[in-house]
Design a protein around this motif. Structure first.
Motif, PDB file in Angstrom:
ATOM      1  N   ARG A 181     -18.031  -1.363   4.986  1.00 48.63           N
ATOM      2  CA  ARG A 181     -18.980  -0.631   4.159  1.00 48.63           C
ATOM      3  C   ARG A 181     -20.327  -1.309   4.176  1.00 48.63           C
ATOM      4  O   ARG A 181     -20.422  -2.169   3.565  1.00 48.63           O
ATOM      5  CB  ARG A 181     -18.302  -0.234   2.713  1.00 48.63           C
ATOM      6  CG  ARG A 181     -18.945   0.469   2.043  1.00 48.63           C
ATOM      7  CD  ARG A 181     -18.160   1.089   0.676  1.00 48.63           C
ATOM      8  NE  ARG A 181     -18.921   2.043  -0.186  1.00 48.63           N
ATOM      9  CZ  ARG A 181     -18.490   2.593  -1.341  1.00 48.63           C
ATOM     10  NH1 ARG A 181     -17.279   2.223  -1.457  1.00 48.63           N
ATOM     11  NH2 ARG A 181     -19.167   3.351  -1.951  1.00 48.63           N
ATOM     12  N   GLN A 200       0.847  -1.113  -0.051  1.00 47.32           N
ATOM     13  CA  GLN A 200       0.017  -0.054  -0.122  1.00 47.32           C
ATOM     14  C   GLN A 200       0.788   1.117   0.003  1.00 47.32           C
ATOM     15  O   GLN A 200       0.449   2.230  -0.656  1.00 47.32           O
ATOM     16  CB  GLN A 200      -1.021   0.047   1.313  1.00 47.32           C
ATOM     17  CG  GLN A 200      -2.053  -0.966   1.371  1.00 47.32           C
ATOM     18  CD  GLN A 200      -2.707  -0.988   2.440  1.00 47.32           C
ATOM     19  OE1 GLN A 200      -2.297  -0.397   3.563  1.00 47.32           O
ATOM     20  NE2 GLN A 200      -3.936  -1.750   2.259  1.00 47.32           N
ATOM     21  N   ASP A 247      -2.915   2.657 -10.592  1.00 49.10           N
ATOM     22  CA  ASP A 247      -3.938   2.672 -10.224  1.00 49.10           C
ATOM     23  C   ASP A 247      -4.829   1.627 -10.884  1.00 49.10           C
ATOM     24  O   ASP A 247      -6.100   1.689 -10.581  1.00 49.10           O
ATOM     25  CB  ASP A 247      -4.583   4.142  -9.770  1.00 49.10           C
ATOM     26  CG  ASP A 247      -4.628   4.607  -8.528  1.00 49.10           C
ATOM     27  OD1 ASP A 247      -4.384   3.586  -7.704  1.00 49.10           O
ATOM     28  OD2 ASP A 247      -5.018   5.533  -8.329  1.00 49.10           O
ATOM     29  N   ILE A 303     -15.428  -3.155  -4.491  1.00 44.65           N
ATOM     30  CA  ILE A 303     -16.399  -2.518  -3.648  1.00 44.65           C
ATOM     31  C   ILE A 303     -17.248  -1.440  -4.271  1.00 44.65           C
ATOM     32  O   ILE A 303     -18.468  -1.729  -4.357  1.00 44.65           O
ATOM     33  CB  ILE A 303     -15.620  -2.112  -2.571  1.00 44.65           C
ATOM     34  CG1 ILE A 303     -15.022  -3.366  -1.708  1.00 44.65           C
ATOM     35  CG2 ILE A 303     -16.579  -1.382  -1.619  1.00 44.65           C
ATOM     36  CD1 ILE A 303     -14.150  -2.630  -0.435  1.00 44.65           C
ATOM     37  N   ASP A 304     -16.635  -0.402  -5.186  1.00 45.40           N
ATOM     38  CA  ASP A 304     -17.637   0.389  -6.080  1.00 45.40           C
ATOM     39  C   ASP A 304     -18.520  -0.180  -6.737  1.00 45.40           C
ATOM     40  O   ASP A 304     -19.731   0.290  -7.152  1.00 45.40           O
ATOM     41  CB  ASP A 304     -16.470   1.440  -6.442  1.00 45.40           C
ATOM     42  CG  ASP A 304     -15.651   2.115  -5.492  1.00 45.40           C
ATOM     43  OD1 ASP A 304     -16.141   2.376  -4.430  1.00 45.40           O
ATOM     44  OD2 ASP A 304     -14.733   2.610  -6.069  1.00 45.40           O
ATOM     45  N   TYR A 329      -4.904   2.937   2.034  1.00 47.19           N
ATOM     46  CA  TYR A 329      -4.834   2.808   0.669  1.00 47.19           C
ATOM     47  C   TYR A 329      -5.148   1.215   0.122  1.00 47.19           C
ATOM     48  O   TYR A 329      -4.367   0.476  -0.145  1.00 47.19           O
ATOM     49  CB  TYR A 329      -3.529   3.113  -0.073  1.00 47.19           C
ATOM     50  CG  TYR A 329      -3.188   4.315   0.338  1.00 47.19           C
ATOM     51  CD1 TYR A 329      -3.544   5.522  -0.455  1.00 47.19           C
ATOM     52  CD2 TYR A 329      -2.290   4.692   1.405  1.00 47.19           C
ATOM     53  CE1 TYR A 329      -3.151   6.933  -0.124  1.00 47.19           C
ATOM     54  CE2 TYR A 329      -1.674   5.963   2.019  1.00 47.19           C
ATOM     55  CZ  TYR A 329      -2.282   6.928   0.936  1.00 47.19           C
ATOM     56  OH  TYR A 329      -2.287   8.459   1.226  1.00 47.19           O
ATOM     57  N   PRO A 330      -6.537   0.760  -0.154  1.00 47.30           N
ATOM     58  CA  PRO A 330      -6.762  -0.667  -0.439  1.00 47.30           C
ATOM     59  C   PRO A 330      -6.205  -0.893  -1.926  1.00 47.30           C
ATOM     60  O   PRO A 330      -6.062   0.120  -2.999  1.00 47.30           O
ATOM     61  CB  PRO A 330      -8.189  -0.599  -0.358  1.00 47.30           C
ATOM     62  CG  PRO A 330      -8.809   0.846  -0.370  1.00 47.30           C
ATOM     63  CD  PRO A 330      -7.664   1.755   0.138  1.00 47.30           C
ATOM     64  N   LYS A 331      -6.198  -2.132  -2.042  1.00 51.64           N
ATOM     65  CA  LYS A 331      -5.702  -2.471  -3.319  1.00 51.64           C
ATOM     66  C   LYS A 331      -6.491  -1.917  -4.574  1.00 51.64           C
ATOM     67  O   LYS A 331      -7.800  -2.027  -4.382  1.00 51.64           O
ATOM     68  CB  LYS A 331      -5.581  -3.985  -3.509  1.00 51.64           C
ATOM     69  CG  LYS A 331      -4.656  -4.681  -2.600  1.00 51.64           C
ATOM     70  CD  LYS A 331      -4.824  -6.301  -2.860  1.00 51.64           C
ATOM     71  CE  LYS A 331      -3.975  -7.082  -1.846  1.00 51.64           C
ATOM     72  NZ  LYS A 331      -4.234  -8.564  -2.011  1.00 51.64           N
ATOM     73  N   PRO A 332      -6.138  -1.598  -5.632  1.00 50.95           N
ATOM     74  CA  PRO A 332      -7.019  -0.892  -6.727  1.00 50.95           C
ATOM     75  C   PRO A 332      -8.124  -2.087  -7.041  1.00 50.95           C
ATOM     76  O   PRO A 332      -9.289  -1.524  -7.430  1.00 50.95           O
ATOM     77  CB  PRO A 332      -6.067  -0.566  -8.133  1.00 50.95           C
ATOM     78  CG  PRO A 332      -4.708  -0.546  -7.140  1.00 50.95           C
ATOM     79  CD  PRO A 332      -4.653  -1.525  -6.071  1.00 50.95           C
ATOM     80  N   ARG A 385     -10.464  -2.002  -4.328  1.00 53.31           N
ATOM     81  CA  ARG A 385     -11.292  -0.637  -4.341  1.00 53.31           C
ATOM     82  C   ARG A 385     -12.601  -0.688  -5.320  1.00 53.31           C
ATOM     83  O   ARG A 385     -13.885  -0.319  -5.471  1.00 53.31           O
ATOM     84  CB  ARG A 385     -10.549   0.610  -4.358  1.00 53.31           C
ATOM     85  CG  ARG A 385     -11.234   2.007  -4.407  1.00 53.31           C
ATOM     86  CD  ARG A 385     -10.387   3.104  -4.149  1.00 53.31           C
ATOM     87  NE  ARG A 385      -9.303   3.291  -5.173  1.00 53.31           N
ATOM     88  CZ  ARG A 385      -8.231   2.850  -5.421  1.00 53.31           C
ATOM     89  NH1 ARG A 385      -7.460   2.484  -4.211  1.00 53.31           N
ATOM     90  NH2 ARG A 385      -7.415   3.028  -6.430  1.00 53.31           N
ATOM     91  N   TYR A 397     -13.247  -5.585   4.783  1.00 49.90           N
ATOM     92  CA  TYR A 397     -11.925  -5.450   4.037  1.00 49.90           C
ATOM     93  C   TYR A 397     -10.751  -5.239   4.969  1.00 49.90           C
ATOM     94  O   TYR A 397     -11.144  -4.522   5.823  1.00 49.90           O
ATOM     95  CB  TYR A 397     -11.938  -4.937   2.632  1.00 49.90           C
ATOM     96  CG  TYR A 397     -12.218  -3.506   2.880  1.00 49.90           C
ATOM     97  CD1 TYR A 397     -11.009  -2.559   2.820  1.00 49.90           C
ATOM     98  CD2 TYR A 397     -13.463  -3.151   2.816  1.00 49.90           C
ATOM     99  CE1 TYR A 397     -11.467  -1.286   2.983  1.00 49.90           C
ATOM    100  CE2 TYR A 397     -13.795  -1.570   3.097  1.00 49.90           C
ATOM    101  CZ  TYR A 397     -12.516  -0.850   3.158  1.00 49.90           C
ATOM    102  OH  TYR A 397     -13.032   0.713   3.295  1.00 49.90           O
ATOM    103  N   ASN A 457     -11.937  -2.994   8.018  1.00 52.06           N
ATOM    104  CA  ASN A 457     -12.881  -1.762   7.524  1.00 52.06           C
ATOM    105  C   ASN A 457     -14.054  -2.423   7.162  1.00 52.06           C
ATOM    106  O   ASN A 457     -14.171  -3.631   6.654  1.00 52.06           O
ATOM    107  CB  ASN A 457     -12.399  -1.102   6.339  1.00 52.06           C
ATOM    108  CG  ASN A 457     -10.789  -0.419   6.685  1.00 52.06           C
ATOM    109  OD1 ASN A 457     -10.897   0.297   7.526  1.00 52.06           O
ATOM    110  ND2 ASN A 457      -9.949  -1.110   6.066  1.00 52.06           N
TER     111      ASN A 457
END
Length: 297
Positions: free
Chosen positions: A154, A76, A86, A288-289, A279-282, A285, A274, A152
């Motif tokens: 969400r 990270q 990214d 999740i989005d 800075y989570p792995k690209p 991220r 997670y 973390n």
């Protein structure tokens, strides 16, 4: 030291020196020497070695937890220094309970993998609570906020539950008109490790706790759903599992004026959980989005 730790984590992931060497572009003998050097520096034995298998010792299992976190933090930090790196790529390990995985995760995976062709997803459908650090899981889908403060979370969606049954069962056994009458019915139940099962009912003025029993228990919801559709008993499951069957008339709501829940405090949500810091792995991220967008839709 960091390079030795990286070799160690790869050996654990690959389960052999030769496979780890292939992944690291190193000769197996070099991998073995790195592990020897690491063990000498730590003054412990990390692996039980034999001609057939490679197993972690108790010290190795303990070291793996910190080593995985150390490598994740290092990666990270490096990524945070290079904003051009990214593009989501690499392996994403996901653990999700079986029913949600089949209904909500599996259907969106093809489009996600098409959008991010450099990402590889390793998904495990399992109704047990996995140790994300010990099993090197990047993302877990869980009901309820995790108690582990190092993770973390969400929120993905609320987890409302609906009491229902098939028309054939209600015709044969009658429709409960009060929460108390539910205890006289065959109820399809989520396993609670031999603890007694209760369903909780509430409306604007009243709250009732009803002991329930039945002839089918399961850690996952799918077997219970199949049994309910076959007319076996009353079912209390999440709305995202039963709503389509209710719309199609295969199941009917029971006690619609009451809110029913297997938990004393209703309103438990489903979370994406997670590991990692700022800075989570690209690829993590991105998934999740993507998941949040599709759940919302």
């Amino acid at each position: 030291m960091l390079d030795l730790v990286r070799v160690f984590t790869q050996v654990v992931e690959s389960s052999s020196f030769s496979k780890a060497g292939h992944a690291l572009h190193m000769a197996p003998s070099s991998v073995a020497r790195n592990i020897d050097n690491l063990e000498k520096q730590l003054r412990v034995t990390l692996f039980k070695r034999s001609t057939r298998q490679l197993l972690l010792t108790e010290e190795g299992q303990y070291f793996l937890i910190g080593a995985s976190k150390l490598m994740e933090d290092a990666d990270q930090l490096i990524r945070s220094m290079d904003k051009t790196n990214d593009v989501p790529s690499g392996t994403l390990r996901i653990s999700v309970f079986e029913s949600f995985g089949n209904l909500c995760i599996n259907p969106i995976l093809p489009a996600f993998l098409e959008r991010y062709p450099n990402v590889t997803v390793d998904i495990e459908l399992d109704d047990r609570m996995v140790d994300m650090n010990a099993e090197n899981i990047d993302l877990g889908i869980r009901i309820g906020r995790p108690v582990d403060s190092s993770l973390n979370a969400r929120m993905l969606m609320p987890n409302h539950t609906i009491l229902c049954a098939s028309p054939s069962y209600l015709e044969r056994c009658g429709t409960p008109t009060t929460p108390e009458e539910v205890s006289q019915h065959n109820c399809l139940l989520l396993s609670r490790d031999r603890k007694r099962n209760y369903w909780h009912f509430s409306n604007k003025k009243h709250h009732k706790k009803v002991a329930v029993k039945g002839n089918l228990y399961s850690r996952g919801g799918s077997p219970l759903m199949s049994a309910a559709l076959g007319g076996t008993g009353l079912l209390l499951l999440s709305s995202w599992m039963v709503s389509d069957h209710i719309k199609e008339g295969k199941l009917q709501k029971v006690l619609p004026d009451w809110t029913a829940s297997p938990h004393e405090h209703a309103g438990i949500e489903i979370y994406a959980v997670y590991r990692g810091g700022k800075y989570p792995k690209p690829q993590l991220r991105a998934f999740i989005d993507y998941l949040v967008d599709h759940i919302a839709a």
